[in-house]
Design an enzyme around this catalytic site. Structure first.
Site, PDB file in Angstrom:
ATOM      1  N   PRO A 260       0.823  -1.227   0.000  1.00  0.00           N
ATOM      2  CA  PRO A 260       0.000   0.000   0.000  1.00  0.00           C
ATOM      3  C   PRO A 260       0.851   1.269   0.000  1.00  0.00           C
ATOM      4  CG  PRO A 260      -0.772  -1.542   1.683  1.00  0.00           C
ATOM      5  CD  PRO A 260       0.529  -2.083   1.164  1.00  0.00           C
TER       6      PRO A 260
ATOM      7  N   ARG B   1      -0.609  -8.260 -22.007  1.00  0.00           N
ATOM      8  CA  ARG B   1      -1.473  -7.882 -23.127  1.00  0.00           C
ATOM      9  C   ARG B   1      -0.888  -6.752 -23.961  1.00  0.00           C
ATOM     10  NH1 ARG B   1      -5.193  -4.174 -22.705  1.00  0.00           N
ATOM     11  NH2 ARG B   1      -6.892  -5.397 -23.589  1.00  0.00           N
TER      12      ARG B   1
END
Ligand code: SAH
Length: 255
Positions: free
Chosen positions: A96, A161
């Site tokens: 985080p 991708r």
């Protein structure tokens, strides 16, 4: 490119390797993925990889030593495969604390040679290991996951991708949201058959067969979508000087 993932749960990565676009990227060898379990580098009968936090408090903390041995094994393995001599390549910790993952950072990892991806578990990792070895920290957003694996998979999927030839339709990511090819705007809405569904027709322009009209329609829909859902992105695209006079006129017409 090659990614070496350090994880206590290598089995979580099976879906990534077994289906769809990511599978194609890994099978074609464009993205090489190696999974490393720190437990294999832990000592003793119990192969401990975690211990209680100094100072008390709940939860467990991942031990530095098995992680460092794991990293050394990766370094040796990379050297054997001719990738590097001594040091491991960038070591990315999912946390985080990190900068939030976005298109620009995904693109730069997609253009890189790869990295070591470190997935935390429990309360996190002994800070001394982080200080010594971690070069980058990446966050998925302002919330807490139970481990770094889903964040690592998000990065790997997004990177895979973008590799040439990995998507079925060559270049089909060019018009995806945030891509510089559409100036960083959000994608326009998509429609497929039938032409009328529940009384709702597909926009005329998309059925017109006129290349320019279709392109203009999509541009306007991208502008409208972005202005509605992500005004901050419109501002960023505007300050980058990427809105034409026609774009600005269209945006004004929406108001
Ligand atoms: N105690 C930590 C959370 C530990 S969660 C804290 O409060 O910040 C266990 C692991 O999940 C972390 O070590 C990290 O690798 C991963 N993780 C949790 N939230 C994440 C996020 N938003 N982005 C990326 N990784 C995250």
């Amino acid at each position: 490119m090659r990614f070496d993932v350090i994880t206590l749960f290598p089995e979580l990565f099976a879906p990534l390797l077994s289906a769809g676009v990511t599978r194609r990227a890994f099978e074609s060898g464009q993205v090489e993925l190696r999974l490393w379990n720190p437990r294999d580098f832990a000592e003793g009968n119990y192969r401990r990889v975690d211990d209680r936090p100094f100072g008390g408090g709940p939860g467990m903390v991942m031990l530095a030593e098995p992680l460092e041995r794991c990293l050394q094994a990766i370094g040796q393995n990379q050297a054997v495969t001719g990738l590097t001599t001594t040091e491991c390549r960038p070591v990315v910790l999912f946390s985080p604390i990190g900068a939030r993952l976005n298109h620009a950072s995904v693109q730069s990892w997609a253009d890189s040679d790869g990295a070591v991806l470190l997935c935390g578990r429990y309360e996190g990792i002994d800070q001394r290991f982080i200080d010594r070895h971690v070069t980058h920290q990446i966050s998925l957003g302002d919330f807490v996951l139970s481990g770094g694996e889903i964040a690592a998979m998000a990065l790997l999927d997004a990177v895979a991708r973008l590799q040439p030839g990995v998507l079925n339709d060559e270049g089909s990511h060019q018009f995806d949201s945030f891509n510089p090819a559409i100036d960083g705007l959000l994608d326009s809405p998509h429609y497929t058959r039938p032409e009328v569904w529940r009384g709702e027709a597909v926009p005329d322009a998309l059925l017109s067969g006129h290349h320019e009209r279709i392109a203009r329609h999509r541009r306007e829909q991208s502008l409208a979508t972005t202005a509605r859902w992500r005004p901050d992105v419109i501002e960023a695209v505007r300050s980058a000087g990427r809105l034409s006079a026609a774009d600005e006129a269209y945006l004004r017409s929406l108001l």
